[in-house]
Design a protein around this motif. Structure first.
Motif, PDB file in Angstrom:
ATOM      1  N   PRO A 139      81.069  16.240 -20.599  1.00  0.00           N
ATOM      2  CA  PRO A 139      81.259  16.722 -19.225  1.00  0.00           C
ATOM      3  C   PRO A 139      81.443  15.554 -18.267  1.00  0.00           C
ATOM      4  O   PRO A 139      80.737  14.539 -18.355  1.00  0.00           O
ATOM      5  CB  PRO A 139      79.959  17.487 -18.940  1.00  0.00           C
ATOM      6  CG  PRO A 139      79.448  17.878 -20.281  1.00  0.00           C
ATOM      7  CD  PRO A 139      79.814  16.756 -21.197  1.00  0.00           C
ATOM      8  N   LYS A 169      86.785  17.962  -7.695  1.00  0.00           N
ATOM      9  CA  LYS A 169      87.311  19.239  -8.187  1.00  0.00           C
ATOM     10  C   LYS A 169      87.213  19.311  -9.706  1.00  0.00           C
ATOM     11  O   LYS A 169      86.934  20.383 -10.275  1.00  0.00           O
ATOM     12  CB  LYS A 169      88.757  19.406  -7.739  1.00  0.00           C
ATOM     13  CG  LYS A 169      88.919  19.683  -6.249  1.00  0.00           C
ATOM     14  CD  LYS A 169      90.384  19.847  -5.883  1.00  0.00           C
ATOM     15  CE  LYS A 169      90.537  20.147  -4.392  1.00  0.00           C
ATOM     16  NZ  LYS A 169      91.968  20.265  -4.011  1.00  0.00           N
ATOM     17  N   ALA A 173      85.022  22.083 -11.935  1.00  0.00           N
ATOM     18  CA  ALA A 173      85.771  23.046 -12.742  1.00  0.00           C
ATOM     19  C   ALA A 173      84.908  23.586 -13.875  1.00  0.00           C
ATOM     20  O   ALA A 173      83.968  22.936 -14.339  1.00  0.00           O
ATOM     21  CB  ALA A 173      87.025  22.389 -13.303  1.00  0.00           C
ATOM     22  N   ALA A 174      85.240  24.776 -14.322  1.00  0.00           N
ATOM     23  CA  ALA A 174      84.504  25.373 -15.439  1.00  0.00           C
ATOM     24  C   ALA A 174      84.574  24.459 -16.651  1.00  0.00           C
ATOM     25  O   ALA A 174      85.629  23.897 -16.962  1.00  0.00           O
ATOM     26  CB  ALA A 174      85.106  26.738 -15.780  1.00  0.00           C
ATOM     27  N   PRO A 175      83.466  24.266 -17.358  1.00  0.00           N
ATOM     28  CA  PRO A 175      83.449  23.351 -18.505  1.00  0.00           C
ATOM     29  C   PRO A 175      84.175  23.943 -19.705  1.00  0.00           C
ATOM     30  O   PRO A 175      84.448  25.153 -19.759  1.00  0.00           O
ATOM     31  CB  PRO A 175      81.958  23.180 -18.800  1.00  0.00           C
ATOM     32  CG  PRO A 175      81.340  24.460 -18.312  1.00  0.00           C
ATOM     33  CD  PRO A 175      82.139  24.862 -17.101  1.00  0.00           C
ATOM     34  N   TRP A 176      84.489  23.085 -20.663  1.00  0.00           N
ATOM     35  CA  TRP A 176      85.089  23.535 -21.914  1.00  0.00           C
ATOM     36  C   TRP A 176      84.092  24.418 -22.648  1.00  0.00           C
ATOM     37  O   TRP A 176      82.942  24.042 -22.860  1.00  0.00           O
ATOM     38  CB  TRP A 176      85.451  22.323 -22.757  1.00  0.00           C
ATOM     39  CG  TRP A 176      85.964  22.631 -24.135  1.00  0.00           C
ATOM     40  CD1 TRP A 176      85.348  22.392 -25.327  1.00  0.00           C
ATOM     41  CD2 TRP A 176      87.219  23.234 -24.451  1.00  0.00           C
ATOM     42  NE1 TRP A 176      86.144  22.799 -26.369  1.00  0.00           N
ATOM     43  CE2 TRP A 176      87.299  23.332 -25.868  1.00  0.00           C
ATOM     44  CE3 TRP A 176      88.294  23.708 -23.690  1.00  0.00           C
ATOM     45  CZ2 TRP A 176      88.403  23.875 -26.526  1.00  0.00           C
ATOM     46  CZ3 TRP A 176      89.388  24.249 -24.349  1.00  0.00           C
ATOM     47  CH2 TRP A 176      89.438  24.328 -25.748  1.00  0.00           C
ATOM     48  N   SER A 177      84.520  25.623 -23.027  1.00  0.00           N
ATOM     49  CA  SER A 177      83.613  26.566 -23.679  1.00  0.00           C
ATOM     50  C   SER A 177      83.953  26.791 -25.148  1.00  0.00           C
ATOM     51  O   SER A 177      83.262  27.532 -25.836  1.00  0.00           O
ATOM     52  CB  SER A 177      83.646  27.916 -22.942  1.00  0.00           C
ATOM     53  OG  SER A 177      84.966  28.445 -22.929  1.00  0.00           O
ATOM     54  N   ASP A 212      85.723  17.923 -25.436  1.00  0.00           N
ATOM     55  CA  ASP A 212      86.606  18.603 -24.497  1.00  0.00           C
ATOM     56  C   ASP A 212      88.016  18.011 -24.572  1.00  0.00           C
ATOM     57  O   ASP A 212      88.200  16.816 -24.335  1.00  0.00           O
ATOM     58  CB  ASP A 212      86.028  18.436 -23.089  1.00  0.00           C
ATOM     59  CG  ASP A 212      86.866  19.093 -22.002  1.00  0.00           C
ATOM     60  OD1 ASP A 212      87.901  19.727 -22.307  1.00  0.00           O
ATOM     61  OD2 ASP A 212      86.480  18.968 -20.822  1.00  0.00           O
ATOM     62  N   ASP A 238      94.714  25.784 -19.522  1.00  0.00           N
ATOM     63  CA  ASP A 238      94.316  26.705 -18.460  1.00  0.00           C
ATOM     64  C   ASP A 238      93.973  25.917 -17.209  1.00  0.00           C
ATOM     65  O   ASP A 238      93.876  24.683 -17.229  1.00  0.00           O
ATOM     66  CB  ASP A 238      93.120  27.552 -18.910  1.00  0.00           C
ATOM     67  CG  ASP A 238      91.924  26.691 -19.269  1.00  0.00           C
ATOM     68  OD1 ASP A 238      91.190  26.281 -18.350  1.00  0.00           O
ATOM     69  OD2 ASP A 238      91.743  26.401 -20.476  1.00  0.00           O
ATOM     70  N   ALA A 240      91.268  25.424 -15.390  1.00  0.00           N
ATOM     71  CA  ALA A 240      90.070  24.580 -15.391  1.00  0.00           C
ATOM     72  C   ALA A 240      90.290  23.325 -16.230  1.00  0.00           C
ATOM     73  O   ALA A 240      89.858  22.231 -15.847  1.00  0.00           O
ATOM     74  CB  ALA A 240      88.872  25.367 -15.918  1.00  0.00           C
ATOM     75  N   THR A 241      90.959  23.482 -17.373  1.00  0.00           N
ATOM     76  CA  THR A 241      91.213  22.324 -18.228  1.00  0.00           C
ATOM     77  C   THR A 241      92.141  21.347 -17.534  1.00  0.00           C
ATOM     78  O   THR A 241      91.956  20.118 -17.613  1.00  0.00           O
ATOM     79  CB  THR A 241      91.806  22.776 -19.577  1.00  0.00           C
ATOM     80  OG1 THR A 241      90.859  23.644 -20.213  1.00  0.00           O
ATOM     81  CG2 THR A 241      92.080  21.581 -20.480  1.00  0.00           C
ATOM     82  N   ARG A 244      90.074  19.401 -14.975  1.00  0.00           N
ATOM     83  CA  ARG A 244      89.256  18.367 -15.611  1.00  0.00           C
ATOM     84  C   ARG A 244      90.138  17.201 -16.095  1.00  0.00           C
ATOM     85  O   ARG A 244      89.760  16.032 -15.992  1.00  0.00           O
ATOM     86  CB  ARG A 244      88.465  18.951 -16.787  1.00  0.00           C
ATOM     87  CG  ARG A 244      87.455  20.016 -16.405  1.00  0.00           C
ATOM     88  CD  ARG A 244      86.477  20.329 -17.550  1.00  0.00           C
ATOM     89  NE  ARG A 244      87.141  20.626 -18.799  1.00  0.00           N
ATOM     90  CZ  ARG A 244      87.623  21.824 -19.145  1.00  0.00           C
ATOM     91  NH1 ARG A 244      87.531  22.838 -18.284  1.00  0.00           N
ATOM     92  NH2 ARG A 244      88.197  22.016 -20.318  1.00  0.00           N
TER      93      ARG A 244
END
Length: 287
Positions: A139, A169, A173-177, A212, A238, A240-241, A244
């Motif tokens: 992260p 930003k 962003a949403a983390p890698w899931s 990630d 996507d 979020a990716t 990041r």
């Protein structure tokens, strides 16, 4: 520094069928000194404390990964073991033909497709015993202090503010899931080669690790003249990716600038081509 005579002696002792080939010192390298062996091979000899461990990871994993990668890579073809001549491991690899992109930048539109195909093939779930890194695939919030320090290489407050905005930003962003995927870990201009302006190979897998994929997607801004065509082709891009990835690109650009500017941030220098490459990457990431 390992001499030509020492490398020749190592080859004679452990791989005598290769010892007659012409041996030429190659400018470049970071953790390893690079020699060209004949026309189709190279020799990588450790010069840093961490290099032997990185070489062992390449020796273990790169032959397996390279079988599915659509661009040439420096696959280990022989392993050199520690000996009385040299007390560390070393490697004979396949030579990847081309010029480093810090000297001859990528300029063709089809390089976006080549990079997207390479990373789509690489970014597959990794096994539990795959190598991990404290600074790749993690992260971005874990690297907050390092980013703040890296930002000090910029003298322009306006550019520094824009870089901070992209970084913030990216952290938000949403983390890698998904499952941790294989990463090259160090995609910057000196670690890819170019022929006729086109991306022609990827080298130096010393930071091979998992996590990630945004770490590697920073290459869209760090390597290519335009990020959009790559992002249209890469499978997992996507929103979020992508956010990041831009944060990773800004961080990577700042480090290139620091290393190119005679060393900053406690990093060694001596890479004058890296500073302009870093500024170009930063401009693209902030655009």
């Amino acid at each position: 520094m390992t001499s030509r005579e020492t490398v020749r002696a190592l080859l004679t002792a452990q791989h005598p069928d290769l010892a007659h080939l012409e041996l030429r010192e190659v400018d470049g390298g970071w953790d390893n000194k690079l020699w060209r062996l004949g026309d189709e091979l190279g020799v990588r000899v450790p010069v840093s404390e961490r290099a032997p461990g990185l070489l062992r990871a390449e020796q273990r994993w790169l032959p397996e990964l390279a079988a599915r990668l659509p661009l040439p890579t420096p696959v280990p073809v022989r392993v050199g073991e520690p000996s009385a001549l040299f007390d560390r491991t070393w490697t004979v690899t396949r030579w990847v033909h081309g010029e480093p992109a810090d000297r001859v930048p990528i300029s063709t539109a089809d390089s976006a497709e080549a990079l997207a195909g390479f990373l789509t093939a690489l970014h597959r779930p990794a096994p539990p015993d795959a190598p991990r890194s404290p600074t790749r695939g993690v992260p971005l919030a874990d690297l907050r202090d390092g980013f703040t320090e890296a930002l000090t290489v910029l003298d322009d407050d306006r550019i520094a503010g824009a870089a901070r905005e992209v970084w913030d930003k990216a952290v938000a962003a949403a983390p890698w899931s998904g499952a941790p995927v294989w990463l090259h870990g160090d995609l910057h201009p000196a670690n890819v080669v170019v022929r006729a302006g086109r991306l022609a190979g990827v080298v130096d897998f010393g930071d091979l690790s998992v996590g990630d994929p945004a770490t590697d997607l920073a290459a869209a801004w760090v390597l290519l003249p335009e990020a959009g065509p790559f992002l249209d082709r890469y499978t997992f891009a996507d929103d979020a990716t992508v956010a990041r990835s831009r944060g990773w690109a800004v961080l990577r650009a700042l480090i290139l600038i620091a290393i190119g500017r005679d060393g900053r941030l406690g990093l060694p220098g001596g890479k004058p081509t890296w500073e302009p490459a870093g500024h170009a990457a930063l401009s693209r990431a902030l655009a």
